[in-house]
Scaffold this motif. Structure first.
Motif, PDB file in Angstrom:
ATOM      1  N   ALA A   1       0.834  -1.203   0.000  1.00 44.31           N
ATOM      2  CA  ALA A   1       0.000   0.000   0.000  1.00 44.31           C
ATOM      3  C   ALA A   1       0.869   1.253   0.000  1.00 44.31           C
ATOM      4  N   PHE A   2       1.927   1.248   0.798  1.00 43.91           N
ATOM      5  CA  PHE A   2       2.830   2.392   0.858  1.00 43.91           C
ATOM      6  C   PHE A   2       3.484   2.645  -0.496  1.00 43.91           C
ATOM      7  N   SER A   3       3.931   1.580  -1.149  1.00 39.66           N
ATOM      8  CA  SER A   3       4.595   1.724  -2.440  1.00 39.66           C
ATOM      9  C   SER A   3       3.621   2.223  -3.507  1.00 39.66           C
ATOM     10  N   ALA A   4       2.426   1.635  -3.540  1.00 45.40           N
ATOM     11  CA  ALA A   4       1.430   2.052  -4.530  1.00 45.40           C
ATOM     12  C   ALA A   4       1.025   3.509  -4.316  1.00 45.40           C
ATOM     13  N   LEU A   5       0.816   3.896  -3.064  1.00 48.28           N
ATOM     14  CA  LEU A   5       0.429   5.274  -2.767  1.00 48.28           C
ATOM     15  C   LEU A   5       1.560   6.249  -3.094  1.00 48.28           C
TER      16      LEU A   5
ATOM     17  N   ARG B   1       9.737   2.520  -6.663  1.00 44.69           N
ATOM     18  CA  ARG B   1       9.617   1.204  -6.037  1.00 44.69           C
ATOM     19  C   ARG B   1      10.486   1.142  -4.788  1.00 44.69           C
ATOM     20  N   GLY B   2      10.354   0.049  -4.034  1.00 48.81           N
ATOM     21  CA  GLY B   2      11.098  -0.102  -2.794  1.00 48.81           C
ATOM     22  C   GLY B   2      12.589  -0.263  -3.006  1.00 48.81           C
ATOM     23  N   GLU B   3      13.337   0.117  -1.987  1.00 44.06           N
ATOM     24  CA  GLU B   3      14.799   0.058  -2.102  1.00 44.06           C
ATOM     25  C   GLU B   3      15.322  -1.370  -2.177  1.00 44.06           C
TER      26      GLU B   3
ATOM     27  N   LEU C   1       8.648  -0.271   4.525  1.00 45.62           N
ATOM     28  CA  LEU C   1       7.901  -0.233   5.770  1.00 45.62           C
ATOM     29  C   LEU C   1       8.249  -1.437   6.632  1.00 45.62           C
ATOM     30  N   THR C   2       8.311  -1.217   7.917  1.00 48.30           N
ATOM     31  CA  THR C   2       8.604  -2.303   8.847  1.00 48.30           C
ATOM     32  C   THR C   2       7.528  -2.377   9.917  1.00 48.30           C
TER      33      THR C   2
END
Length: 282
Positions: free
Chosen positions: A19-23, A215-217, A246-247
């Protein structure tokens, strides 16, 4: 025009990290007055499921995201990726690898000091390859870094780079030299799908006119080999914007394999999308 995408694999339900990546990508597109695409990277027939695909689109809609239609499903375009593999093979940049993953990992473990050469299996001797082909042994196509460097020339190879607008795992930002040698001779076509991740992603980013890959790291290292494929195929290199992962409360990043809390379960618990967006910083 600014064009970005969210490209999940339908191998499970989306969680907070997705969700964080898409947002992050959707918000960037909206802020730039650009386009936001959803692409389903479903080339793995053993893990991808239609029910997960439907669930992904349902979760994204629940979050309040909108995207262009139709959604590109990579499994419907395997011939496109096969053409890329064929071009690379005809240029002499690939070689057949009959080794299993275990055999390669064992070779790495046996190599002195984990030598980098161990992750570059190299082509089999011609007579051995002929025997393996005659026996019907399955194989993967690997991209030879040595041949790729020769094809590009030393000057172009050393000039490979990409612009990082976000932050890499160790703070990389700005113009980052691409070092595909860190990935070894990667597989560009698998026996079960006829293609592999790097080829499909680079092809689709070019085809869809993606100007910014957000995208994520955890995918930062993949950029190095994708930049090489772009150079070999004459495709433009988009800007990259990698973001933090996110963690959870235990400090571990959200991941499907760890059974992270899904958006479906969050929704079932009565949380509304505005609350979740605010929790994620949007």
């Amino acid at each position: 025009m600014f064009v970005t995408r969210f490209a999940p694999s339908p191998t499970g339900r989306l969680h907070k990290g997705h969700a964080f990546s898409a947002l992050t990508a959707w918000t960037a597109a909206r802020a730039a007055g650009g386009r936001f695409l959803v692409r389903l990277e479903d080339i793995d027939p053993t893990r991808c499921r239609p029910e997960f695909e439907a669930a992904i689109l349902e979760d994204l809609a629940w979050l309040g995201l909108d995207w262009e239609r139709p959604v590109r499903r990579q499994s419907e375009h395997l011939a496109d990726y096969a053409t890329v593999v064929d071009v690379l093979e005809r240029r002499g940049l690939l070689y057949r690898c009959f080794r299993t993953r275990k055999e390669i990992l064992d070779a790495i473990g046996d190599a002195p000091h984990g030598a980098v050469e161990a992750v570059r299996p190299g082509p089999h001797p011609a007579d051995e390859e002929a025997e393996l082909l005659a026996a019907g042994r399955p194989y993967a196509w690997r991209l030879s870094l040595a041949r790729a460097r020769e094809a590009l020339g030393d000057r172009a190879w050393e000039a490979l780079a990409f612009v990082e607008e976000g932050t890499g795992p160790t703070g990389e930002r700005g113009l980052v030299p691409a070092r595909p040698e860190t990935a070894g001779d990667v597989v560009v076509a698998r026996k079960d799908a006829g293609t592999a991740y790097h080829v499909a992603v680079a092809h689709d980013d070019d085809l869809q006119g993606v100007t910014h890959v957000i995208r994520g790291e955890d995918l930062f290292e993949a950029t190095h080999i994708q930049v090489l494929i772009q150079a070999l195929m004459g495709w433009p290199t988009p800007a990259y914007r990698h973001h933090r992962l996110l963690t959870g409360s235990d400090g571990r990043r959200f991941a499907k394999r760890d059974g992270s809390v899904t958006l479906a379960s969050i929704r079932a618990a009565g949380v509304d999308p505005a609350t979740l967006r605010a929790e994620l910083g949007f």
